[in-house]
Design a protein around this motif. Structure first.
Motif, PDB file in Angstrom:
ATOM      1  N   TYR A 117      52.254  36.997  51.255  1.00 18.40           N
ATOM      2  CA  TYR A 117      51.889  36.523  50.357  1.00 18.40           C
ATOM      3  C   TYR A 117      50.237  35.764  50.124  1.00 18.40           C
ATOM      4  O   TYR A 117      49.831  35.160  49.562  1.00 18.40           O
ATOM      5  N   ALA A 118      48.794  36.587  50.610  1.00 19.86           N
ATOM      6  CA  ALA A 118      47.763  35.788  50.721  1.00 19.86           C
ATOM      7  C   ALA A 118      46.978  36.273  49.312  1.00 19.86           C
ATOM      8  O   ALA A 118      46.223  35.320  49.136  1.00 19.86           O
ATOM      9  N   PHE A 119      47.442  36.703  48.488  1.00 15.03           N
ATOM     10  CA  PHE A 119      46.521  37.251  47.324  1.00 15.03           C
ATOM     11  C   PHE A 119      47.993  37.856  46.081  1.00 15.03           C
ATOM     12  O   PHE A 119      49.354  38.053  46.432  1.00 15.03           O
ATOM     13  N   ILE A 120      47.284  37.203  44.431  1.00 16.57           N
ATOM     14  CA  ILE A 120      48.466  37.164  44.104  1.00 16.57           C
ATOM     15  C   ILE A 120      47.939  38.097  42.779  1.00 16.57           C
ATOM     16  O   ILE A 120      46.373  37.574  42.610  1.00 16.57           O
ATOM     17  N   TRP A 121      48.594  38.201  41.773  1.00 13.15           N
ATOM     18  CA  TRP A 121      47.872  39.291  40.226  1.00 13.15           C
ATOM     19  C   TRP A 121      46.608  37.933  40.254  1.00 13.15           C
ATOM     20  O   TRP A 121      46.564  38.414  38.992  1.00 13.15           O
ATOM     21  N   TRP A 122      47.028  37.032  39.090  1.00 11.72           N
ATOM     22  CA  TRP A 122      46.622  36.032  38.626  1.00 11.72           C
ATOM     23  C   TRP A 122      45.550  35.037  39.275  1.00 11.72           C
ATOM     24  O   TRP A 122      45.007  34.636  39.060  1.00 11.72           O
TER      25      TRP A 122
ATOM     26  N   GLY B  56      46.653  47.562  28.630  1.00  6.65           N
ATOM     27  CA  GLY B  56      48.293  47.407  28.260  1.00  6.65           C
ATOM     28  C   GLY B  56      48.851  46.466  27.904  1.00  6.65           C
ATOM     29  O   GLY B  56      48.797  44.919  27.301  1.00  6.65           O
ATOM     30  N   GLY B  57      50.134  46.501  27.825  1.00 14.83           N
ATOM     31  CA  GLY B  57      50.948  44.963  28.225  1.00 14.83           C
ATOM     32  C   GLY B  57      50.759  44.363  29.187  1.00 14.83           C
ATOM     33  O   GLY B  57      49.768  44.501  30.285  1.00 14.83           O
TER      34      GLY B  57
ATOM     35  N   ARG C 184      48.777  43.381  34.581  1.00 10.84           N
ATOM     36  CA  ARG C 184      49.360  42.502  36.058  1.00 10.84           C
ATOM     37  C   ARG C 184      49.119  43.400  37.611  1.00 10.84           C
ATOM     38  O   ARG C 184      48.527  43.191  38.280  1.00 10.84           O
ATOM     39  N   GLU C 185      49.764  44.250  37.295  1.00 13.04           N
ATOM     40  CA  GLU C 185      49.544  44.942  38.041  1.00 13.04           C
ATOM     41  C   GLU C 185      48.201  45.999  38.065  1.00 13.04           C
ATOM     42  O   GLU C 185      47.592  45.924  39.327  1.00 13.04           O
ATOM     43  N   PHE C 186      47.122  45.885  36.986  1.00 12.97           N
ATOM     44  CA  PHE C 186      45.815  46.354  37.089  1.00 12.97           C
ATOM     45  C   PHE C 186      45.176  45.180  37.869  1.00 12.97           C
ATOM     46  O   PHE C 186      43.909  44.987  38.816  1.00 12.97           O
ATOM     47  N   LEU C 187      45.641  43.077  37.495  1.00 13.78           N
ATOM     48  CA  LEU C 187      45.173  42.683  38.500  1.00 13.78           C
ATOM     49  C   LEU C 187      45.506  42.297  39.950  1.00 13.78           C
ATOM     50  O   LEU C 187      44.165  41.628  40.530  1.00 13.78           O
ATOM     51  N   GLN C 188      46.753  42.965  39.988  1.00 17.70           N
ATOM     52  CA  GLN C 188      47.045  42.710  41.309  1.00 17.70           C
ATOM     53  C   GLN C 188      46.518  43.474  42.310  1.00 17.70           C
ATOM     54  O   GLN C 188      46.218  42.903  43.294  1.00 17.70           O
TER      55      GLN C 188
ATOM     56  N   VAL D 214      44.397  37.568  29.766  1.00 15.10           N
ATOM     57  CA  VAL D 214      44.865  37.490  31.538  1.00 15.10           C
ATOM     58  C   VAL D 214      46.075  36.900  30.792  1.00 15.10           C
ATOM     59  O   VAL D 214      46.814  35.929  30.600  1.00 15.10           O
ATOM     60  N   PRO D 215      47.116  37.383  30.926  1.00 15.39           N
ATOM     61  CA  PRO D 215      48.749  36.840  30.776  1.00 15.39           C
ATOM     62  C   PRO D 215      49.080  35.883  31.982  1.00 15.39           C
ATOM     63  O   PRO D 215      48.174  35.242  33.308  1.00 15.39           O
TER      64      PRO D 215
END
Length: 373
Positions: free
Chosen positions: A93-98, A226-227, A232-236, A341-342
């Motif tokens: 969990y070193a990184f996450i999408w946001w 996209g939605g 989120r997938e793009f930013l991850q 950004v969500p």
């Protein structure tokens, strides 16, 4: 097993390095000698009559032709069953999408700006013996296999071979430094591909460019429009890349899929201080893009690695970026999120706090046991 060569689309007549003073000295001279191949070659003009005469000695090509030929054709995307995803429930969990909060357009990463760099156009058009720039072979079976292992094989056999050969010709041997593009697995690196610098002071190598391979089903630039789930997938994926670049204090990285290459730069302020979560993203370069008047994947990768050499190019930032230690909470130096950004979900933020000690970038650590840059 049938093998196919995907060489240049043009017929070349070339010359030897000795004929052009590759190992000789420039008549004007430089005090202290040459620092690298770029500066060694920048002062020689090549006339068409010279090339015609010397073409009879040995066939030649140029870096621009070598790096802009057609890429091997991939018939389809990698199968989703072979994707290596990381999400909010991953133990790593070193990184996450946001963690990526802002994206800016890297509009200077284009062919016109690259060629406007002093004397770089001359370097790209300097004649080089064809034997010094090997044309990679890719097995048809690998091209048709359609999984992650096959794609990494294509990256290793084609892109790594071409970019490393071009870098060797660009930097030369007198500078006692080298740059190469290799698979991260060869270095025990968590990056899929790494740009490695070696010199007498760095005999074990230093990672200066980070690259990740993704399926176009897993990541593509259209996801940004996209939605929320697609965003989120793009930013991850970008968060994964940012994490690795900050760990290695490197400014440059990229994401490569079966469809496109996207080059990325860590954003900094006027004092070269990295802004957490802010990335400069260049226009995507399509897989089938080729031709000497186009910015191709090979040419872009070569230039991105060339920026990581010892001496920065004029008007371009060097590779190194000073990222403070995790204890300094450097990720709290950030900007307000972009509107597109969500917002993270409550359970995701809580899990992040448990796993790594903090959720959002501007939060303090929940406890000292878990830190992250």
């Amino acid at each position: 097993m049938r093998r196919t060569s995907y060489g240049s689309q043009h017929a070349f007549q070339n010359t030897t390095q000795e004929s052009y003073g590759y190992e000789g000295s420039y008549e004007g001279g430089y005090e202290g000698g040459y620092e690298d191949g770029y500066n060694r070659r920048r002062n020689r003009e090549y006339q068409r009559s010279d090339l015609d005469a010397l073409a009879e000695i040995e066939p030649y090509t140029t870096l621009v032709d070598y790096l802009t030929s057609r890429n091997p054709p991939i018939l389809g995307p990698m199968e989703s069953a072979n994707l290596r995803r990381r999400n909010a429930k991953s133990p790593d969990y070193a990184f996450i999408w946001w963690d990526v909060r802002n994206t800016r357009h890297w509009n200077t990463f284009n062919l016109q700006t690259i060629l406007a760099t002093p004397d770089l156009d001359r370097l790209l058009r300097m004649p080089i013996p064809q034997a010094e720039l090997p044309e990679p072979f890719v097995d048809d079976d690998v091209l048709q296999q359609g999984d992650r292992i096959a794609f990494l094989t294509i990256v290793r056999d084609y892109f790594c071979t071409k970019v490393t050969a071009a870098l060797s010709q660009s930097i030369g041997t007198r500078s006692h430094q080298s740059l190469s593009m290799v698979l991260g697995s060869e270095l025990g690196s968590s990056a899929d591909i790494a740009g490695v610098y070696q010199s007498p002071s760095r005999p074990n190598g230093q990672i200066r460019v980070a690259g990740f391979v993704k399926s176009c089903r897993e990541w593509n630039t259209m996801m940004q429009a996209g939605g929320d789930e697609k965003r989120r997938e793009f930013l991850q994926v970008l968060s994964q890349l940012q994490r690795y670049m900050r760990e290695h204090n490197t400014r440059y990285g990229y994401v490569l899929t079966e469809q496109e290459l996207v080059c990325v730069r860590l954003a900094t302020d006027a004092e070269n201080r990295p802004i957490f979560g802010c990335l400069d993203i260049a226009n995507a370069i399509q897989w089938n893009q080729h031709g000497s008047n186009r910015l191709t994947i090979c040419l872009a990768l070569w230039f991105l690695h060339f920026l990581a050499k010892r001496d920065p190019l004029p008007d371009w930032a060097g590779w190194e970026i000073p990222v403070p230690s995790a204890e300094d909470c450097s990720r709290r130096y950030c900007m307000a999120k972009d509107p597109w950004v969500p917002d993270p979900k409550y359970d995701e933020v809580e899990l992040a706090r448990v796993k790594r000690g903090w959720g959002e970038a501007d939060e303090p650590y929940a406890y000292a046991a878990h830190t992250s840059i």
